[in-house]
Design a protein around this motif. Structure first.
Motif, PDB file in Angstrom:
ATOM      1  N   PRO A 121     -34.379 -48.164  57.101  1.00 47.77           N
ATOM      2  CA  PRO A 121     -33.378 -48.272  56.055  1.00 47.77           C
ATOM      3  C   PRO A 121     -34.058 -48.212  54.697  1.00 47.77           C
ATOM      4  N   ILE A 122     -33.403 -47.658  53.720  1.00 50.26           N
ATOM      5  CA  ILE A 122     -34.099 -47.448  52.460  1.00 50.26           C
ATOM      6  C   ILE A 122     -34.401 -48.741  51.729  1.00 50.26           C
ATOM      7  N   SER A 123     -33.636 -49.812  52.028  1.00 44.17           N
ATOM      8  CA  SER A 123     -33.772 -51.026  51.223  1.00 44.17           C
ATOM      9  C   SER A 123     -33.488 -52.269  52.053  1.00 44.17           C
ATOM     10  N   HIS A 124     -33.894 -53.390  51.511  1.00 45.22           N
ATOM     11  CA  HIS A 124     -33.631 -54.685  52.123  1.00 45.22           C
ATOM     12  C   HIS A 124     -32.242 -55.185  51.769  1.00 45.22           C
ATOM     13  N   ASN A 125     -31.732 -54.792  50.612  1.00 41.46           N
ATOM     14  CA  ASN A 125     -30.399 -55.206  50.188  1.00 41.46           C
ATOM     15  C   ASN A 125     -29.730 -54.067  49.421  1.00 41.46           C
ATOM     16  N   VAL A 126     -28.434 -54.208  49.217  1.00 43.15           N
ATOM     17  CA  VAL A 126     -27.629 -53.111  48.670  1.00 43.15           C
ATOM     18  C   VAL A 126     -28.037 -52.766  47.240  1.00 43.15           C
ATOM     19  N   ARG A 127     -28.267 -53.762  46.418  1.00 45.96           N
ATOM     20  CA  ARG A 127     -28.595 -53.490  45.020  1.00 45.96           C
ATOM     21  C   ARG A 127     -29.889 -52.694  44.890  1.00 45.96           C
ATOM     22  N   GLU A 128     -30.888 -53.011  45.682  1.00 42.93           N
ATOM     23  CA  GLU A 128     -32.142 -52.249  45.650  1.00 42.93           C
ATOM     24  C   GLU A 128     -31.881 -50.773  45.930  1.00 42.93           C
ATOM     25  N   GLY A 129     -31.010 -50.509  46.903  1.00 46.38           N
ATOM     26  CA  GLY A 129     -30.718 -49.118  47.246  1.00 46.38           C
ATOM     27  C   GLY A 129     -30.108 -48.348  46.100  1.00 46.38           C
ATOM     28  N   ARG A 130     -29.187 -48.970  45.387  1.00 43.56           N
ATOM     29  CA  ARG A 130     -28.585 -48.303  44.230  1.00 43.56           C
ATOM     30  C   ARG A 130     -29.640 -48.035  43.155  1.00 43.56           C
ATOM     31  N   LEU A 131     -30.557 -48.970  42.958  1.00 37.57           N
ATOM     32  CA  LEU A 131     -31.623 -48.769  41.967  1.00 37.57           C
ATOM     33  C   LEU A 131     -32.543 -47.619  42.371  1.00 37.57           C
ATOM     34  N   MET A 132     -32.730 -47.416  43.661  1.00 33.27           N
ATOM     35  CA  MET A 132     -33.531 -46.284  44.127  1.00 33.27           C
ATOM     36  C   MET A 132     -32.852 -44.966  43.795  1.00 33.27           C
ATOM     37  N   VAL A 133     -31.549 -44.891  44.018  1.00 29.04           N
ATOM     38  CA  VAL A 133     -30.804 -43.679  43.660  1.00 29.04           C
ATOM     39  C   VAL A 133     -30.932 -43.411  42.170  1.00 29.04           C
ATOM     40  N   GLU A 134     -30.728 -44.440  41.376  1.00 30.49           N
ATOM     41  CA  GLU A 134     -30.791 -44.279  39.919  1.00 30.49           C
ATOM     42  C   GLU A 134     -32.179 -43.840  39.461  1.00 30.49           C
ATOM     43  N   ALA A 135     -33.223 -44.375  40.076  1.00 33.52           N
ATOM     44  CA  ALA A 135     -34.587 -43.998  39.698  1.00 33.52           C
ATOM     45  C   ALA A 135     -34.858 -42.534  40.019  1.00 33.52           C
ATOM     46  N   ALA A 136     -34.422 -42.092  41.201  1.00 33.50           N
ATOM     47  CA  ALA A 136     -34.630 -40.689  41.576  1.00 33.50           C
ATOM     48  C   ALA A 136     -33.919 -39.755  40.608  1.00 33.50           C
ATOM     49  N   ARG A 137     -32.715 -40.096  40.210  1.00 31.29           N
ATOM     50  CA  ARG A 137     -31.967 -39.235  39.293  1.00 31.29           C
ATOM     51  C   ARG A 137     -32.552 -39.298  37.877  1.00 31.29           C
ATOM     52  N   ARG A 138     -32.890 -40.485  37.446  1.00 31.06           N
ATOM     53  CA  ARG A 138     -33.396 -40.649  36.076  1.00 31.06           C
ATOM     54  C   ARG A 138     -34.711 -39.899  35.877  1.00 31.06           C
ATOM     55  N   HIS A 139     -35.564 -39.922  36.874  1.00 37.09           N
ATOM     56  CA  HIS A 139     -36.877 -39.282  36.743  1.00 37.09           C
ATOM     57  C   HIS A 139     -36.912 -37.894  37.377  1.00 37.09           C
ATOM     58  N   LYS A 140     -35.738 -37.401  37.812  1.00 34.43           N
ATOM     59  CA  LYS A 140     -35.622 -36.053  38.386  1.00 34.43           C
ATOM     60  C   LYS A 140     -36.585 -35.851  39.553  1.00 34.43           C
ATOM     61  N   ARG A 141     -36.568 -36.825  40.446  1.00 33.91           N
ATOM     62  CA  ARG A 141     -37.445 -36.783  41.613  1.00 33.91           C
ATOM     63  C   ARG A 141     -36.679 -36.377  42.866  1.00 33.91           C
TER      64      ARG A 141
END
Length: 449
Positions: A121-141
């Motif tokens: 699973p991508i994350s331990h909790n739901v909020r972490e997962g949303r932050l991962m999505v945001e980081a990928a989009r923000r840094h164009k990864r």
């Protein structure tokens, strides 16, 4: 710099680049987490001709050394992933650590200009997962999740059949992992022990609570501090296919029952569990996991290495069963009666129904297995060059992970929870909302958590 200090220096930020990898360049890849799944990833990344494995990292030195023996070339070995993120010759990282480490490493890798292949699973909790999505989009990864069934040809064919209406309107889907253990001793109740040579236990714990070393804890999937049992281990793969085939990704409600009912050991997570989700469109989805009996809802006795497991989608025209070994479409049978026959009462009493016949509402179909993991890695490598979203994009992986995470929250609260997918919070439980995130152990931090 303290080795646990958050790595967010201007120099690292400046190193972040958004350009596509040139077609004729070697792609420098580093593996972070060299256990069993990490080494499986390593094997298929090595098969990609433009990939060069440049670094291996594990907090347990023997794991990194074992992985190094698999290499066709040479790579530097580390126990601290942040040293890898400092390297300009590393273009992408594979994150195959225990679950609780996935978010921080993946987000920091994005900030350092690295593309990411992260296990589920991508994350331990739901909020972490949303932050991962945001980081990928923000840094164009590019961030691919290890939901490799999406790259299997037989999964793709089966999903296409469902989307074409071959099994009709689906109102019920079920997934399961049913296994059999001859003993209920499980991991037992081992005492705390000295840290093994070569293991950095403090770094293994990372943002999780500080506790003394205990060998059972390295079976991380059994403890809430690091994971969520089979629901976040296997069900993420299974529910992901339900989402894909039925074009849904956000349930409306969730409820769960079960607990640690079979094993007499030190684990936290359930060994016997059922979860029910309600989705838009009058869709009910069920997941169950057992360890005391391997018989599956599809009638399979579970005499396979994984026991009985799989996915069944039950529609108005037929049923699809699918797992990694293949799929089968079973037509829904419609009953007809001959014009001259017994009355319905007599036919009912006969049990067989004289003068009745049945026809299928769809065409039967069957397929065997297909390659899944290697083409999934190939898709990621292709996207590093094209900068397109991969087939297992982080947003997709987040929804499949979050669906399972809220199932465990329903289990632990004992409530039927109403889920607001847009806000990613519960509508009816403050207690449940508190479990959507957690505080990191200092000095580890994650902005936005």
């Amino acid at each position: 710099m303290n080795r646990r200090t958050f790595l967010a220096t201007p120099a690292v930020a400046a190193a972040a680049a958004t350009e596509a990898v040139a077609a004729n360049d070697k792609i420098g890849v580093a593996l972070i987490g060299c256990g069993g799944m990490g080494r499986s990833d390593l094997a298929d990344f090595q098969k990609q001709p433009e990939v060069e494995i440049r670094a291996l990292c594990d907090v347990y030195r023997p794991n990194a050394e074992t992985a190094a023996k698999m290499l066709t070339g040479k790579a530097d070995l580390y126990n601290d992933y942040r040293r890898i993120l400092e390297r300009k010759d590393v273009d992408a990282v594979v994150v195959a650590t225990p679950d609780h480490w996935h978010p921080l490493i993946a987000i920091q890798a994005c900030e350092a200009g690295k593309d990411v292949y992260v296990e589920k699973p991508i994350s331990h909790n739901v909020r972490e997962g949303r932050l991962m999505v945001e980081a990928a989009r923000r840094h164009k990864r590019v961030m691919q999740v290890g939901i490799q069934q999406r790259s299997g040809a037989h999964f793709q064919r089966a999903v296409a059949a469902v989307k074409e209406g071959r099994i009709g309107k689906v109102h019920f889907a079920q997934c399961w992992n049913h296994g059999f253990s001859a003993s209920n001793k499980g991991m037992g109740h081992p005492e705390d022990a000295p840290v093994p040579e070569g293991l950095d236990w403090d770094l293994w714990l990372g943002p999780a609570p500080k506790i003394p070393y205990n060998p059972a804890r390295r079976n991380f999937r059994a403890f809430w501090d690091y994971a969520g049992g089979e629901l976040t281990n296997w069900c993420v793969h299974l529910i992901d296919i339900v989402h894909w085939a039925l074009e849904v990704d956000t349930p409306l409600t969730v409820t769960s029952s079960g607990g640690k009912w079979f094993y007499d050991d030190c684990r936290d997570c359930a060994d016997t569990q059922e979860v029910i989700w309600e989705y838009p469109g009058n869709l009910l989805v069920r997941y169950s996991t057992l360890v005391h009996n391997s018989f599956g809802p599809n009638g399979h006795p579970g005499n396979k290495s994984f026991g009985s497991y799989g996915i069944m989608l039950q529609g108005t025209k037929g049923t699809l069963f699918i797992d990694r070994a293949g799929y089968e479409i079973i037509p829904q049978m419609e009953m007809h009666s001959e014009k001259v026959t017994q009355g319905s009462r007599e036919a009912y009493d006969d049990l067989n129904g004289l003068g009745q016949f049945f026809t299928g509402l769809t065409m039967a179909e069957r397929a065997t297995t297909s390659f899944q993991h290697q083409p999934h890695v190939r898709n990621f490598v292709d996207c590093l060059k094209s900068r397109e979203k991969p087939v297992g994009d982080i947003e997709i992986g987040h929804h499949s992970t979050a669906t399972c995470l809220i199932g465990n929250i329903a289990l632990r609260t004992g409530e039927k929870l109403q889920w607001d997918g847009a806000k990613e919070q519960f509508k009816n439980s403050a207690k449940a909302n508190e479990m959507l995130r957690r505080e990191y152990r200092k000095p580890w931090t994650l902005a936005g958590l």
